[in-house]
Design a protein around this motif. Structure first.
Motif, mmCIF file in Angstrom:
data_model
loop_
_atom_site.group_PDB
_atom_site.id
_atom_site.type_symbol
_atom_site.label_atom_id
_atom_site.label_comp_id
_atom_site.label_asym_id
_atom_site.label_seq_id
_atom_site.Cartn_x
_atom_site.Cartn_y
_atom_site.Cartn_z
ATOM 1 N N GLU A 222 0.843 -1.193 0.000
ATOM 2 C CA GLU A 222 0.000 0.000 0.000
ATOM 3 C C GLU A 222 0.884 1.251 0.000
ATOM 4 N N ALA A 224 2.034 5.101 0.765
ATOM 5 C CA ALA A 224 1.967 5.873 2.006
ATOM 6 C C ALA A 224 0.772 6.814 2.014
ATOM 7 N N ASP A 225 0.482 7.473 0.865
ATOM 8 C CA ASP A 225 -0.647 8.400 0.827
ATOM 9 C C ASP A 225 -1.974 7.666 0.954
ATOM 10 N N GLN A 226 -2.050 6.456 0.385
ATOM 11 C CA GLN A 226 -3.274 5.674 0.523
ATOM 12 C C GLN A 226 -3.479 5.235 1.976
ATOM 13 N N LYS A 227 -2.389 4.843 2.622
ATOM 14 C CA LYS A 227 -2.482 4.422 4.012
ATOM 15 C C LYS A 227 -2.906 5.589 4.899
ATOM 16 N N ALA A 228 -2.305 6.772 4.669
ATOM 17 C CA ALA A 228 -2.655 7.945 5.468
ATOM 18 C C ALA A 228 -4.114 8.333 5.270
ATOM 19 N N ASN A 229 -4.578 8.268 4.045
ATOM 20 C CA ASN A 229 -5.974 8.611 3.768
ATOM 21 C C ASN A 229 -6.927 7.613 4.416
ATOM 22 N N ARG A 230 -6.553 6.327 4.412
ATOM 23 C CA ARG A 230 -7.399 5.307 5.042
ATOM 24 C C ARG A 230 -7.473 5.514 6.554
ATOM 25 N N LEU A 231 -6.342 5.821 7.179
ATOM 26 C CA LEU A 231 -6.319 6.050 8.619
ATOM 27 C C LEU A 231 -7.066 7.332 9.000
ATOM 28 N N ARG A 232 -6.983 8.331 8.139
ATOM 29 C CA ARG A 232 -7.657 9.594 8.415
ATOM 30 C C ARG A 232 -9.177 9.417 8.451
#
Length: 289
Positions: A222, A224-232
């Motif tokens: 995954e 990093a930007d996708q992971k950050a968006n999912r966590l957000r």
């Protein structure tokens, strides 16, 4: 005596029965092995066709045979039959790795004409009805991108050629659709690998959905930007995609495959004006691998 880079006796025994035979019309063809060795010499050195050594016969004969067998699909069929044999004996590892590499296009690769007569230059190919010749302009100039799917041994299963400025993820479905290994007997070709390994460039919901719909394990990290968006987004972001770290460590087989293919200088640098001719060279190099 077999020269460097030429077909060995064992390789020739495998290839010879698959080559087109003489149909009894016209003059007999020059020895197939001599001609293929000439094509391999040009593919390995990247030299102009006119500089072909005399031991391979007239350069026009070698070039015309290469062009004819590209047009009728002989090179692609040879690679296909080698894949069929490997699959029949259970040698194909169906953990498939997908990636792409960029090849710089030489100035002679540009300028393929749509209509008109051939120019006669050793690097000028005959006219082609298609305007798209898989050349894209980027910071490095004209480039071509080779998209490849290889098995767990690092041997090519599917090849797609696009302009160098095309995004990898947009060609993924085409690469997956190109991947097919026919059966020796009855039955449909095998088109579904056990798993597909790819880098973060292929990390998208669409690609994961495609693989899941076909019952194929996706081994794609995954971004990093996708992971950050999912966590957000919290619970609305959903669960992280499944990822097998140990299996992902084997992705380097596709990189090694590119390294081996680019030992052929006419693949590392594109000299052919026509995309189909360049792709035919990749098919032949893949067959040798």
């Amino acid at each position: 005596m077999v020269g460097r880079g030429e077909l060995t006796d064992a390789a020739w025994e495998r290839i010879a029965p698959l080559l087109p035979g003489v149909d009894g019309r016209g003059r007999p063809w020059r020895d197939h092995r001599q001609v293929i060795n000439g094509v391999l010499w040009r593919l390995r050195t990247g030299a102009p066709w006119r500089d072909l050594p005399e031991r391979y016969g007239p350069w026009q004969t070698v070039y015309e045979r290469f062009a004819r067998w590209e047009a009728d699909g002989t090179w692609a069929r040879l690679l296909e039959r080698a894949q069929v044999r490997d699959d029949y004996v259970g040698a194909v590892d169906w953990t498939v790795s997908v990636d792409s590499t960029v090849s710089r296009a030489h100035q002679h690769a540009a300028g393929a004409r749509k209509k008109g007569a051939a120019t006669g230059d050793e690097l000028d190919d005959p006219p082609h009805p298609s305007a798209g010749q898989a050349l894209g302009r980027s910071r490095g100039g004209l480039t071509t991108k080779v998209h490849l799917a290889c098995d767990g041994r690092g041997l090519p299963l599917a090849v797609v050629v696009t302009p160098g400025n095309v995004n990898d993820s947009t060609v993924f479905d085409t690469v997956l659709d190109t991947l097919r290994v026919h059966r020796t007997g009855a039955g449909r070709p095998r088109r579904r690998p056990n798993a597909v390994i790819a880098d973060k460039a292929y990390s998208s919901r669409a690609i994961r959905r495609t693989l899941r719909g076909r019952g194929i394990q996706a081994v794609i990290p995954e971004r990093a930007d996708q992971k950050a968006n999912r966590l957000r987004r919290g619970q609305a972001g959903g669960r992280p995609p499944a990822f097998d770290r140990e299996l992902y460590k084997t992705r380097n087989v596709v990189e090694r495959c590119f390294n081996r293919l680019k030992q052929f200088r006419a693949i590392a640098t594109r000299f052919d004006k026509l995309a189909d001719r360049y792709k035919a060279g990749i098919h032949l190099a893949s067959l040798i691998l």
